[in-house]
Motif scaffolding. Sequence first.
Motif, PDB file in Angstrom:
ATOM      1  N   ALA A   2       0.707  -1.353   0.065  1.00 40.56           N
ATOM      2  CA  ALA A   2       0.011   0.073  -0.067  1.00 40.56           C
ATOM      3  C   ALA A   2       0.775   1.410  -0.127  1.00 40.56           C
ATOM      4  CB  ALA A   2      -1.020   0.053   1.230  1.00 40.56           C
ATOM      5  N   GLU A   3       0.315   2.467  -0.054  1.00 43.05           N
ATOM      6  CA  GLU A   3       0.716   3.729   0.017  1.00 43.05           C
ATOM      7  C   GLU A   3       1.521   3.968   1.413  1.00 43.05           C
ATOM      8  OE1 GLU A   3      -0.480   8.276  -0.775  1.00 43.05           O
ATOM      9  OE2 GLU A   3      -1.121   6.582  -1.980  1.00 43.05           O
ATOM     10  N   LYS A   4       2.800   4.189   1.529  1.00 42.65           N
ATOM     11  CA  LYS A   4       3.343   4.501   3.025  1.00 42.65           C
ATOM     12  C   LYS A   4       2.868   5.964   3.503  1.00 42.65           C
ATOM     13  CE  LYS A   4       7.784   2.714   1.526  1.00 42.65           C
ATOM     14  NZ  LYS A   4       9.171   3.107   1.202  1.00 42.65           N
ATOM     15  N   TYR A 175       3.110  -1.693   4.542  1.00 44.46           N
ATOM     16  CA  TYR A 175       2.825  -3.080   4.528  1.00 44.46           C
ATOM     17  C   TYR A 175       1.464  -3.394   4.969  1.00 44.46           C
ATOM     18  CZ  TYR A 175       8.022  -3.509   4.772  1.00 44.46           C
ATOM     19  OH  TYR A 175       9.493  -3.232   4.894  1.00 44.46           O
ATOM     20  N   ASP A 176       1.137  -4.638   4.377  1.00 42.31           N
ATOM     21  CA  ASP A 176       0.021  -5.390   4.994  1.00 42.31           C
ATOM     22  C   ASP A 176       0.692  -6.598   5.617  1.00 42.31           C
ATOM     23  OD1 ASP A 176       0.892  -7.508   3.161  1.00 42.31           O
ATOM     24  OD2 ASP A 176      -0.988  -7.298   1.754  1.00 42.31           O
ATOM     25  N   ASP A 177       0.051  -7.467   6.542  1.00 41.86           N
ATOM     26  CA  ASP A 177       0.487  -8.424   7.174  1.00 41.86           C
ATOM     27  C   ASP A 177       1.667  -9.406   6.308  1.00 41.86           C
ATOM     28  OD1 ASP A 177      -0.828  -7.463   9.320  1.00 41.86           O
ATOM     29  OD2 ASP A 177      -2.465  -8.846   9.064  1.00 41.86           O
ATOM     30  N   ILE A 178       1.484  -9.601   5.004  1.00 39.13           N
ATOM     31  CA  ILE A 178       2.311 -10.758   4.463  1.00 39.13           C
ATOM     32  C   ILE A 178       3.417  -9.822   3.940  1.00 39.13           C
ATOM     33  CG2 ILE A 178       2.486 -11.786   2.247  1.00 39.13           C
ATOM     34  CD1 ILE A 178       0.687 -13.043   4.516  1.00 39.13           C
ATOM     35  N   SER A 183       9.223  -8.643   4.846  1.00 37.48           N
ATOM     36  CA  SER A 183      10.380  -7.656   5.225  1.00 37.48           C
ATOM     37  C   SER A 183      11.123  -8.315   6.298  1.00 37.48           C
ATOM     38  CB  SER A 183       9.588  -6.456   5.648  1.00 37.48           C
ATOM     39  OG  SER A 183       9.441  -6.636   7.079  1.00 37.48           O
ATOM     40  N   ILE A 184      11.076  -9.330   7.128  1.00 36.47           N
ATOM     41  CA  ILE A 184      11.672  -9.825   8.177  1.00 36.47           C
ATOM     42  C   ILE A 184      12.068 -11.410   7.862  1.00 36.47           C
ATOM     43  CG2 ILE A 184      11.037  -8.149  10.039  1.00 36.47           C
ATOM     44  CD1 ILE A 184       9.165 -10.697  10.961  1.00 36.47           C
TER      45      ILE A 184
END
Length: 196
Positions: A2-4, A175-178, A183-184
């Motif tokens: 999504a947009e930051k 970010y969404d949850d995925i 990212s980690i």
Amino acid sequence: MAEKFITLETTVVPLPVENVDTDQIIPARFLKATTRDGFGDNLFRDWRYDKDNKPVASFVLNNPAYSGKVLAGGKNFGSGSSREHAAWAIAGYGFCAVVSSFFADIFKNNALNNGLLPVQVSADFLAKIFAEVQRDAKTKIRIDLENQEITLLTAGEKEHFDINPYKKTCLINGYDDIDYLLSIRNEIEAYEKKTA
């Protein structure tokens, strides 16, 4: 992704109505769609349009004086049923944040899960926003998510707001949850190797 959301400076659309529930935000008859597309067209449908589908001139979303990326609502915003579509409709209309002195918990979580920032402020600060916007529709506010501050720019007054740290990270990074898990990914893989 999504947009930051980091900092937003914008005018405000005022809706000083308490106990706005999710059925008023997006009426039940519009919940049949399975994608998020088009929900913004029906945001506050029964308040925006009369029975003949003509715009109600007195409703704030039909007033050309008001615009912006922030909707300011009265106390207990988003009460009622747990429909996620309410957050979809608000975001689909073009709002990035909603400011209120109290949010229903389920609505607040649905908003955060869909990239819409709920900013809970004190009743006094909300009253100041409404008063300034009524005095001048071009009044701007700044929402600084990193520092968790909302500032009424005309008066220079600011207030701190709370947000779940995980959801803050997601919004700032788009970010969404995925996306967050990806990212980690290196940390997850390192942990798996360590514990295998």
